[in-house]
Design a protein around this motif. Structure first.
Motif, mmCIF file in Angstrom:
data_model
loop_
_atom_site.group_PDB
_atom_site.id
_atom_site.type_symbol
_atom_site.label_atom_id
_atom_site.label_comp_id
_atom_site.label_asym_id
_atom_site.label_seq_id
_atom_site.Cartn_x
_atom_site.Cartn_y
_atom_site.Cartn_z
ATOM 1 N N ARG A 66 9.935 0.971 -1.397
ATOM 2 C CA ARG A 66 9.305 -0.183 -1.641
ATOM 3 C C ARG A 66 8.236 -0.271 -1.217
ATOM 4 N NH1 ARG A 66 9.016 -4.053 2.512
ATOM 5 N NH2 ARG A 66 8.517 -2.501 4.011
ATOM 6 N N LEU A 67 7.435 -1.737 -1.505
ATOM 7 C CA LEU A 67 6.542 -1.865 -2.143
ATOM 8 C C LEU A 67 6.506 -2.848 -0.233
ATOM 9 C CD1 LEU A 67 3.807 -2.747 -2.725
ATOM 10 C CD2 LEU A 67 4.514 -4.456 -4.205
ATOM 11 N N GLN B 86 0.499 -14.111 -5.143
ATOM 12 C CA GLN B 86 1.347 -12.875 -5.037
ATOM 13 C C GLN B 86 2.650 -11.974 -5.940
ATOM 14 O OE1 GLN B 86 2.003 -12.635 -1.033
ATOM 15 N NE2 GLN B 86 3.561 -10.517 -1.278
ATOM 16 N N ASP C 219 1.972 -8.614 -8.434
ATOM 17 C CA ASP C 219 2.972 -7.660 -7.916
ATOM 18 C C ASP C 219 4.166 -7.034 -9.506
ATOM 19 O OD1 ASP C 219 2.626 -7.503 -5.319
ATOM 20 O OD2 ASP C 219 3.536 -8.154 -4.401
ATOM 21 N N ASP D 4 1.034 -3.352 2.211
ATOM 22 C CA ASP D 4 0.294 -1.797 1.199
ATOM 23 C C ASP D 4 -0.859 -2.120 0.170
ATOM 24 O OD1 ASP D 4 2.788 -0.497 1.943
ATOM 25 O OD2 ASP D 4 3.967 -0.478 0.421
ATOM 26 N N TRP D 5 -1.147 -3.240 0.497
ATOM 27 C CA TRP D 5 -2.109 -3.511 -0.302
ATOM 28 C C TRP D 5 -3.460 -3.441 0.305
ATOM 29 C CZ3 TRP D 5 -5.996 -7.605 -0.550
ATOM 30 C CH2 TRP D 5 -5.452 -8.551 0.717
ATOM 31 N N ARG E 127 -4.012 -5.271 -5.069
ATOM 32 C CA ARG E 127 -2.368 -5.531 -4.787
ATOM 33 C C ARG E 127 -1.573 -4.785 -5.632
ATOM 34 N NH1 ARG E 127 -0.448 -9.272 -1.697
ATOM 35 N NH2 ARG E 127 -1.456 -10.692 -0.304
ATOM 36 N N GLU F 159 6.165 1.743 -7.411
ATOM 37 C CA GLU F 159 6.776 1.701 -8.901
ATOM 38 C C GLU F 159 7.221 2.847 -8.976
ATOM 39 O OE1 GLU F 159 9.947 0.881 -11.539
ATOM 40 O OE2 GLU F 159 9.146 -0.564 -10.022
ATOM 41 N N GLY G 91 1.642 -5.084 -12.147
ATOM 42 C CA GLY G 91 2.161 -4.087 -11.108
ATOM 43 C C GLY G 91 2.795 -3.072 -11.332
ATOM 44 N N LYS G 92 4.018 -3.673 -10.976
ATOM 45 C CA LYS G 92 5.138 -2.960 -11.283
ATOM 46 C C LYS G 92 4.927 -3.210 -13.099
ATOM 47 C CE LYS G 92 10.351 -3.729 -10.832
ATOM 48 N NZ LYS G 92 11.291 -4.676 -10.676
ATOM 49 N N ALA H 275 1.102 -2.116 -6.216
ATOM 50 C CA ALA H 275 2.734 -2.262 -6.619
ATOM 51 C C ALA H 275 2.766 -1.365 -8.047
ATOM 52 C CB ALA H 275 2.434 -3.952 -6.972
#
Length: 309
Positions: free
Chosen positions: A88-89, A229, A233, A93-94, A75, A83, A236-237, A79
């Motif tokens: 867009r995430l 989440q 996320d 995607d994860w 995850r 970025e 990750g960003k 993310a």
């Protein structure tokens, strides 16, 4: 019985590391692995990093559905990818990243551990019983001192200096002193950052030297860790802002990968990396354990990760 020199030489390698691509922009470091391989003679240092390649994924496809903590890492990386690429995430995607790209040989991350053996052998066996007959590993603090004062930490520092990742994620503030020692961060000025994706802030401690930034963050899971989440996320960003699109050139497009279904029956024990060996083998090959994990569940699907990677 192994001598201190034999163990020191063995530990000064990729033993106990999940692996991936050491030349990747992101390293993810934990204190100890969740598994270990049998310690048997002769001890051969692992000079090449392991990875989740196509063969590994095929062999462990059923098991991967249970590796909850690694799903949380996916995850974070999904993310970060979104970025860095400026896209867009997506909601799934994860999952696609996990099944197709996490810890791959030419991927965007490398997973390592400060220490080569799991801190807890299992819920029933004490450390002294698991490693009886190995005086250099007993008590546990003797083993810890061997890694910190011997070649293990020096191997990690040399490897990091060689590959120079952009970001090193260090999981859990509890082990800050060991991260600082292993990566030779004494004297490097740190800064605090509060990650606030929702109502609960998560503290990050950053160190920068040259082109590498070390981020000591909460553990994955637990009441004070990163669990939701939204938090994963957001982290990750935060990581992705330090990366470039070229760091994800291997996965500019995410292919759809269906999660494996749980098998109807478990395979017979064998001697592969994540299997539980027969009792007779386990008695000879100390240090062997199965990777812990939860089954694919609603929590995994929603991102409420409550176990450690």
């Amino acid at each position: 019985m192994f001598t201190r020199q034999e163990l020191d030489r063995y530990f000064a390698s990729y033993v106990g590391m999940e692996g991936g691509n050491p030349g990747a922009a992101v390293w993810i470091c934990d204190r100890s692995p969740a598994w270990s391989e049998p310690i048997v003679a002769p001890l051969h240092p692992h000079l090449a990093p392991p990875a989740w390649d196509a063969v590994f994924r095929q062999q462990h496809r059923q098991d991967m559905a249970k590796w909850f903590g690694h799903q949380c890492v996916a995850r974070i990386m999904a993310a970060a990818r979104a970025e860095a690429l400026g896209v867009r995430l997506g909601d799934n995607d994860w999952e696609h990243y996990y099944w197709g790209h996490l810890y791959s040989p030419a991927g965007a991350e490398f997973r390592l551990s400060l220490f080569p053996l799991p801190a807890h052998v299992d819920g029933r066996t004490t450390w002294s019983k698991a490693f009886r007959g190995q005086p250099e590993l007993i008590p546990q603090k003797r083993y810890v001192a061997l890694c910190r004062e011997g070649e293990r930490f020096r191997f990690i520092a040399r490897t990091c200096e060689r590959w120079r990742p952009k970001v090193v994620i260090c999981l859990s503030h509890r082990h800050t002193d060991e991260y600082i020692e292993a990566f030779s961060l004494d004297g490097v000025a740190g800064e605090e950052h509060a990650l606030r994706p929702a109502d609960q802030a998560r503290r990050l401690h950053l160190f920068t030297r040259g082109d590498t930034t070390w981020i000591i963050c909460p553990a994955i899971g637990g009441s004070a860790g990163m669990t939701s989440q939204v938090q994963l996320d957001a982290f990750g960003k935060f990581i992705g802002a330090r990366l470039a699109a070229s760091d994800f050139r291997h996965c500019l497009e995410l292919e759809t990968h269906e999660p494996a279904t749980r098998p109807q029956r478990q395979p017979e024990p064998h001697r592969e990396r994540y299997a539980v060996p027969p009792v007779a083998v386990a008695e000879r090959e100390i240090g062997h354990r199965i990777r812990p994990g939860l089954a694919w569940s609603e929590a995994a699907m929603t991102g409420n990760c409550e176990t450690y990677a």
